[in-house]
Design a protein around this motif. Structure first.
Motif, PDB file in Angstrom:
ATOM      1  N   VAL A 163      -2.934  -9.154  14.801  1.00 21.80           N
ATOM      2  CA  VAL A 163      -3.988 -10.125  14.483  1.00 21.80           C
ATOM      3  C   VAL A 163      -4.960  -9.552  13.459  1.00 21.80           C
ATOM      4  O   VAL A 163      -5.231 -10.169  12.420  1.00 21.80           O
ATOM      5  N   GLN A 164      -5.498  -8.376  13.743  1.00 24.39           N
ATOM      6  CA  GLN A 164      -6.476  -7.796  12.826  1.00 24.39           C
ATOM      7  C   GLN A 164      -5.863  -7.418  11.468  1.00 24.39           C
ATOM      8  O   GLN A 164      -6.500  -7.645  10.432  1.00 24.39           O
ATOM      9  N   PRO A 165      -4.665  -6.824  11.414  1.00 25.09           N
ATOM     10  CA  PRO A 165      -4.064  -6.589  10.091  1.00 25.09           C
ATOM     11  C   PRO A 165      -3.863  -7.862   9.286  1.00 25.09           C
ATOM     12  O   PRO A 165      -4.011  -7.849   8.063  1.00 25.09           O
ATOM     13  N   THR A 166      -3.519  -8.960   9.950  1.00 20.50           N
ATOM     14  CA  THR A 166      -3.364 -10.233   9.232  1.00 20.50           C
ATOM     15  C   THR A 166      -4.676 -10.654   8.593  1.00 20.50           C
ATOM     16  O   THR A 166      -4.720 -11.063   7.421  1.00 20.50           O
ATOM     17  N   ALA A 170      -5.578 -10.220   4.397  1.00 20.29           N
ATOM     18  CA  ALA A 170      -5.975 -11.412   3.648  1.00 20.29           C
ATOM     19  C   ALA A 170      -7.341 -11.206   2.983  1.00 20.29           C
ATOM     20  O   ALA A 170      -7.545 -11.598   1.829  1.00 20.29           O
ATOM     21  N   ALA A 171      -8.273 -10.581   3.704  1.00 19.37           N
ATOM     22  CA  ALA A 171      -9.592 -10.316   3.130  1.00 19.37           C
ATOM     23  C   ALA A 171      -9.490  -9.346   1.958  1.00 19.37           C
ATOM     24  O   ALA A 171     -10.125  -9.546   0.907  1.00 19.37           O
ATOM     25  N   THR A 439      -6.523 -17.662   7.106  1.00 18.30           N
ATOM     26  CA  THR A 439      -6.298 -17.186   5.734  1.00 18.30           C
ATOM     27  C   THR A 439      -5.667 -18.214   4.818  1.00 18.30           C
ATOM     28  O   THR A 439      -5.645 -18.006   3.603  1.00 18.30           O
ATOM     29  N   GLY A 440      -5.111 -19.282   5.384  1.00 13.12           N
ATOM     30  CA  GLY A 440      -4.421 -20.261   4.547  1.00 13.12           C
ATOM     31  C   GLY A 440      -3.018 -19.852   4.174  1.00 13.12           C
ATOM     32  O   GLY A 440      -2.333 -20.579   3.448  1.00 13.12           O
ATOM     33  N   ARG A 441      -2.535 -18.718   4.680  1.00 13.82           N
ATOM     34  CA  ARG A 441      -1.184 -18.247   4.400  1.00 13.82           C
ATOM     35  C   ARG A 441      -0.325 -18.366   5.652  1.00 13.82           C
ATOM     36  O   ARG A 441      -0.796 -18.184   6.764  1.00 13.82           O
TER      37      ARG A 441
END
Length: 486
Positions: A163-166, A170-171, A439-441
């Protein structure tokens, strides 16, 4: 909740036991309820009423499982529309739990489905494979009780780990796309001094000081930053979709699209907020930008933020200049701890910091996952330990200890395969929905090596928790077990 959960589990487990007839209980002691249903060779004749009593829990379990599956799918769909971390995080883990619970209720059907698919290849492996297939088919409920904790372990662990890597990847991607500066000045200490930025401006460089803070709009907290307005578009591009950053002053603000949607803002709107030190201010929105995940939800002029935070030093300074890294380092040689980095190097440094922060979260969640692993081991060990009589009968029929252990390993691997598919599918669905919303991805950040490690740990737990109780059960003489009375 703990007391209620214990009470509910005891209530559900004892409900049927309290109603069952003694003769029926004796008949069922040698066979699973699901296995006895529909068979012609039953231990004793059963009335139509008895059959209905045994079918009803099966249909109730199936119906409840389907309802929870639909609820889990609805949570995944809801998760894809949530755009804030405080809103999406609880829904993320709730979706994993609900879907895993549906797997627990639909487990017998899933085990039988896997048996139909994998039964043919397993039978070709020899007598041990045929015995494993028979056990999987005839004892689907018992095998499903093993699938459930393994599925929860794999699904929850993968969700926690990715979750956090995703979100972080993205950030960082937005930051990489939005930083136009030639160099990034960072500090090993609390921040970059304002005097260092003034030295760079004296050489006619375009310098943007960035200071981080958090502000409150009503009761909601937002990540914010202060940036130097002069020449901002040469060093910084948050992808403005409405308005212009050229009007950013001490009395105006720029907001992300997410904040604009939540607060119903647009260029020209009035924004009332409370700064980091509790000072209330009223600003006019002059721009709306898309890269809020990487640059924060609210952006103000640097001087406005610096006056109302504990640490007014810039977290980084963006520099647009034709000068080289060595020339910049010479200009700032009087400031110890200052580093001149290329944007790519600054991105790598940020990734290392995120990893260090994530390790603390992993440690906290690791305690929760450890209890899940204990549940896996206990369930597997109990499932094997209660089959002592079955193993004794197999040995009296001619099976060797090695063949019985091989049968157990085949069963464990089959259950592990099913749990891996279900757990991975749950985690992938939840992570994809989380990524879409935040993130929209549609592609979450998954590290293959970490994923394989999770599956390997689950497989090791399954095999060890199966092999050790199995070896202990086989130490007892088969004749002693077969003739013993409980």
């Amino acid at each position: 909740m703990t007391v209620f959960g214990a009470w509910a589990a005891a209530r559900v487990a004892s409900r049927r036991i309290a109603k069952i007839r003694p003769a029926q209980a004796l008949a069922e002691s040698e066979a699973e309820p699901g296995a006895a249903l529909g068979t012609r060779a039953e231990a004793a004749p059963r009335s139509k009423r008895t059959r209905l009593q045994r079918i009803r829990p099966t249909w109730a379990r199936l119906l409840t499982g389907l309802v929870l599956l639909a609820l889990g799918v609805a949570l995944v769909a809801l998760l894809s529309t949530l755009r804030t971390e405080p809103a999406s995080t609880p829904v993320t883990f709730l979706a994993v739990i609900v879907l895993s619970t549906s797997v627990a209720l639909l487990g017998p059907l899933l085990v039988k489905a896997v048996t139909l698919v994998a039964g043919g290849p397993l039978r070709r492996t020899g007598p041990c494979g045929r015995l494993a297939v028979a056990n999987l088919r005839g004892n689907a409920t018992r095998m499903a009780s093993v699938v459930t904790p393994l599925t929860l372990l794999i699904g929850m662990t993968c969700t926690v780990l990715f979750v956090q890597p995703t979100l972080g990847d993205a950030a960082r991607a937005q930051v990489r796309e939005g930083v136009r500066a030639d160099w990034v000045v960072a500090s090993r200490g609390p921040g970059v001094p304002a005097e260092a930025a003034r030295r760079l401006r004296a050489r006619h460089d375009v310098v943007t000081e960035v200071v981080r803070t958090t502000v409150r709009v009503g009761l909601d907290k937002y990540a914010a930053q202060g940036v130097t307005p002069a020449g901002l578009t040469r060093t910084w591009d948050p992808d403005v979709t409405a308005g212009s950053l050229g009007h950013l002053t001490g009395h105006t603000a720029a907001v992300s699209e997410l904040a604009a949607d939540q607060l119903h803002l647009r260029p020209g709107s009035t924004l009332k907020l409370t700064l980091g030190d509790g000072t209330p201010v009223t600003l006019t929105v002059v721009a709306v930008y898309a890269r809020g995940l990487g640059f924060g939800d609210l952006t103000f002029a640097h001087d406005l933020v610096a006056r109302h935070v504990d640490n007014p030093l810039a977290s980084s300074v963006l520099v647009s200049t034709p000068r080289t890294q060595t020339q910049l380092a010479t200009t700032l040689r009087e400031f110890p701890g200052i580093r001149i980095l290329a944007p790519a190097a600054a991105d790598s440094l940020q990734a290392q910091r995120q990893q260090a922060n994530a390790e603390v979260n992993y440690l906290a969640m690791g305690l929760v996952l450890a209890f899940t692993a204990i549940a896996v081991v206990n369930t597997l060990a109990m499932s094997v330990a209660e089959r002592v009589r079955e193993f004794a009968l197999l040995r009296l029929a001619g099976a060797t200890r090695r063949q019985v252990l091989r049968m157990l390993r085949t069963e464990a691997l089959s259950v592990l395969l099913l749990a891996t598919v279900l757990g991975s599918g749950i985690a992938l669905a939840v992570l994809t929905a989380f990524s879409v919303g935040m993130t929209g991805r549609t592609a979450p950040s998954v590290t293959p090596l970490v994923y394989l490690t999770v599956v390997a740990v689950a497989g090791t737990l399954a095999l060890v928790a199966t092999a050790l109780p199995g070896r202990m059960a086989l130490r007892v003489r088969a004749v002693t077990v077969a003739t013993a009375r409980e």
